[in-house]
Design an enzyme around this catalytic site. Structure first.
Site, PDB file in Angstrom:
ATOM      1  N   SER A   1       7.736  -3.212   6.043  1.00  0.00           N
ATOM      2  CA  SER A   1       8.566  -2.977   7.231  1.00  0.00           C
ATOM      3  C   SER A   1       7.978  -3.683   8.451  1.00  0.00           C
ATOM      4  O   SER A   1       8.705  -4.102   9.353  1.00  0.00           O
ATOM      5  CB  SER A   1       8.679  -1.474   7.510  1.00  0.00           C
ATOM      6  OG  SER A   1       7.400  -0.917   7.715  1.00  0.00           O
TER       7      SER A   1
ATOM      8  N   GLN B   1      -4.314   3.248  -0.491  1.00  0.00           N
ATOM      9  CA  GLN B   1      -3.486   4.443  -0.356  1.00  0.00           C
ATOM     10  C   GLN B   1      -3.161   5.033  -1.720  1.00  0.00           C
ATOM     11  O   GLN B   1      -3.294   6.246  -1.925  1.00  0.00           O
ATOM     12  CB  GLN B   1      -2.192   4.087   0.382  1.00  0.00           C
ATOM     13  CG  GLN B   1      -1.208   5.238   0.493  1.00  0.00           C
ATOM     14  CD  GLN B   1      -0.017   4.882   1.350  1.00  0.00           C
ATOM     15  OE1 GLN B   1      -0.050   5.026   2.565  1.00  0.00           O
ATOM     16  NE2 GLN B   1       1.054   4.410   0.722  1.00  0.00           N
TER      17      GLN B   1
ATOM     18  N   GLN C   1       0.029  10.364  10.430  1.00  0.00           N
ATOM     19  CA  GLN C   1      -0.770   9.309   9.802  1.00  0.00           C
ATOM     20  C   GLN C   1      -0.902   8.077  10.690  1.00  0.00           C
ATOM     21  O   GLN C   1      -1.478   7.073  10.286  1.00  0.00           O
ATOM     22  CB  GLN C   1      -0.171   8.920   8.448  1.00  0.00           C
ATOM     23  CG  GLN C   1       1.160   8.192   8.501  1.00  0.00           C
ATOM     24  CD  GLN C   1       1.744   7.994   7.120  1.00  0.00           C
ATOM     25  OE1 GLN C   1       2.101   8.939   6.433  1.00  0.00           O
ATOM     26  NE2 GLN C   1       1.839   6.731   6.686  1.00  0.00           N
TER      27      GLN C   1
ATOM     28  N   HIS D   1      13.415  -1.846   1.646  1.00  0.00           N
ATOM     29  CA  HIS D   1      13.472  -3.257   1.256  1.00  0.00           C
ATOM     30  C   HIS D   1      13.348  -3.366  -0.263  1.00  0.00           C
ATOM     31  O   HIS D   1      13.305  -2.339  -0.966  1.00  0.00           O
ATOM     32  CB  HIS D   1      12.374  -4.064   1.965  1.00  0.00           C
ATOM     33  CG  HIS D   1      10.992  -3.484   1.846  1.00  0.00           C
ATOM     34  ND1 HIS D   1      10.323  -3.377   0.640  1.00  0.00           N
ATOM     35  CD2 HIS D   1      10.144  -2.981   2.781  1.00  0.00           C
ATOM     36  CE1 HIS D   1       9.130  -2.857   0.831  1.00  0.00           C
ATOM     37  NE2 HIS D   1       8.994  -2.588   2.115  1.00  0.00           N
ATOM     38  N   GLU D   2      13.280  -4.580  -0.761  1.00  0.00           N
ATOM     39  CA  GLU D   2      13.273  -4.803  -2.214  1.00  0.00           C
ATOM     40  C   GLU D   2      12.055  -4.193  -2.895  1.00  0.00           C
ATOM     41  O   GLU D   2      12.102  -3.880  -4.087  1.00  0.00           O
ATOM     42  CB  GLU D   2      13.338  -6.312  -2.517  1.00  0.00           C
ATOM     43  CG  GLU D   2      14.699  -6.930  -2.275  1.00  0.00           C
ATOM     44  CD  GLU D   2      15.785  -6.299  -3.135  1.00  0.00           C
ATOM     45  OE1 GLU D   2      15.526  -6.008  -4.319  1.00  0.00           O
ATOM     46  OE2 GLU D   2      16.898  -6.081  -2.618  1.00  0.00           O
TER      47      GLU D   2
ATOM     48  N   HIS E   1      10.812  -1.238  -2.180  1.00  0.00           N
ATOM     49  CA  HIS E   1      11.236   0.142  -2.457  1.00  0.00           C
ATOM     50  C   HIS E   1      12.235   0.185  -3.615  1.00  0.00           C
ATOM     51  O   HIS E   1      12.164   1.071  -4.475  1.00  0.00           O
ATOM     52  CB  HIS E   1      11.900   0.762  -1.218  1.00  0.00           C
ATOM     53  CG  HIS E   1      10.995   0.893  -0.039  1.00  0.00           C
ATOM     54  ND1 HIS E   1      11.229   0.255   1.156  1.00  0.00           N
ATOM     55  CD2 HIS E   1       9.843   1.593   0.138  1.00  0.00           C
ATOM     56  CE1 HIS E   1      10.279   0.558   2.017  1.00  0.00           C
ATOM     57  NE2 HIS E   1       9.412   1.365   1.424  1.00  0.00           N
TER      58      HIS E   1
ATOM     59  N   SER F   1      13.091   1.954   6.414  1.00  0.00           N
ATOM     60  CA  SER F   1      13.105   0.487   6.457  1.00  0.00           C
ATOM     61  C   SER F   1      13.118  -0.048   5.026  1.00  0.00           C
ATOM     62  O   SER F   1      12.290  -0.876   4.640  1.00  0.00           O
ATOM     63  CB  SER F   1      11.900  -0.063   7.231  1.00  0.00           C
ATOM     64  OG  SER F   1      11.971   0.307   8.582  1.00  0.00           O
TER      65      SER F   1
ATOM     66  N   ASP G   1      -0.401  -1.352  -0.839  1.00  0.00           N
ATOM     67  CA  ASP G   1      -1.456  -0.555  -0.203  1.00  0.00           C
ATOM     68  C   ASP G   1      -2.230   0.134  -1.326  1.00  0.00           C
ATOM     69  O   ASP G   1      -2.035   1.312  -1.612  1.00  0.00           O
ATOM     70  CB  ASP G   1      -0.853   0.474   0.750  1.00  0.00           C
ATOM     71  CG  ASP G   1      -1.915   1.093   1.665  1.00  0.00           C
ATOM     72  OD1 ASP G   1      -3.107   1.069   1.268  1.00  0.00           O
ATOM     73  OD2 ASP G   1      -1.575   1.593   2.741  1.00  0.00           O
TER      74      ASP G   1
END
Length: 281
Positions: A192, A160, A67, A40-41, A43, A38, A157
């Site tokens: 996403s 994470q 997960q 997106h900008e 990433h 998914s 995140d």
């Protein structure tokens, strides 16, 4: 000259571990952007950061079932490999795209012995049992396979990023590079999961983001921070008719509860129409 030469490279798609080893063997300066697709900008910004600092950039797309603490959430996770490939090719900044199968990552039947320490069972780890154990397990496996020099992760995140950085620091030589959260014009952090929101949901998420940015800015001048957070949380829940799991101010160094805005981030997890979203400011 190095940067311009990137535009001449065609992305190579890798579908198994043997091809991965052969493709990466000649290189020792690889930047790694792990994703679940998914694209997106957010990433793309990680890819651009890798592209600027590493000779080669590899992106992985793997939706890790281990997960997800909710099977329905895993089943409904938005995936469109063809669209992702098209987007990544268009950037002309990705050297390799690794799309492994489950058996490529979990090539043995050994159960993971990863356990989150009690002190880390906070924020999302408190509410998503087994989630970060699965995240750490797959990141350890992916890192061993790719053997990158640097791993690029977004701060959206933050927990994470924090846990992965601490988990991998004594297990590999790769540096974990935190990158800024990318937001749209409505100040919503790109995710996403935003694809599941309807127009009303988008308006609610935008209102929450904009007001939490202002709230944190003003929080520096207030006393009784914990009390102010509770008041603000109740206000959002009542006004927006949403459920907030947590709204907490924590230190960026150790994620402990903080009473000062400096050196801290404001963490939130909330539900809009059963869609769980997270953010930090």
């Amino acid at each position: 000259m190095f940067y311009l030469s990137k535009f001449l490279i065609q992305m190579k798609i890798i579908l198994n571990n043997n091809s991965l080893y052969k493709a990466l063997r000649p290189f020792n300066d690889v930047g790694f952007v792990p994703t679940m697709g998914s694209i997106h900008e957010g990433h793309i910004s990680l890819i651009e950061r890798s592209n600027r600092t590493c000779k080669k950039t590899i992106v992985s797309i793997f939706v890790n079932p281990k997960q997800f603490n909710n099977k329905k959430d895993f089943k409904n996770y938005p995936t469109n490999i063809k669209k992702d490939i098209k987007i990544l090719k268009k950037t002309k900044k990705v050297d390799f795209l690794y799309i492994p199968k489950f058996k490529d990552i979990y090539n043995n039947n050994k159960k993971s012995n990863i356990k989150i320490a009690n002190k880390d069972k906070i924020l999302c780890a408190k509410y998503r049992k087994g989630h970060f154990e699965g995240v750490l397990d797959v990141m350890g496996r992916l890192t061993n396979l790719v053997n990158p020099k640097k791993i690029f992760m977004g701060k959206k995140d933050y927990q994470q990023y924090f846990l992965i950085k601490n988990y991998l620091k004594n297990k590999c030589k790769a540096s974990i590079i935190p990158c800024k959260t990318i937001r749209n014009k409505s100040k919503i952090a790109l995710s996403s999961r935003n694809n599941h929101l309807d127009l009303n949901g988008i308006k609610k998420a935008s209102f929450l983001s904009k007001n939490l940015i202002k709230f944190k800015r003003n929080l520096a001048n207030r006393k009784k921070i914990k009390q102010n957070l509770k008041i603000q949380m109740k206000y959002f829940e009542k006004f927006l008719k949403i459920k907030i799991e947590y709204l907490e101010l924590r230190s960026i160094k150790n994620l402990k509860i903080s009473n000062t805005v400096k050196g801290s981030r404001l963490f939130v997890a909330y539900y809009i129409d059963n869609i769980r979203l997270i953010d930090n400011f």
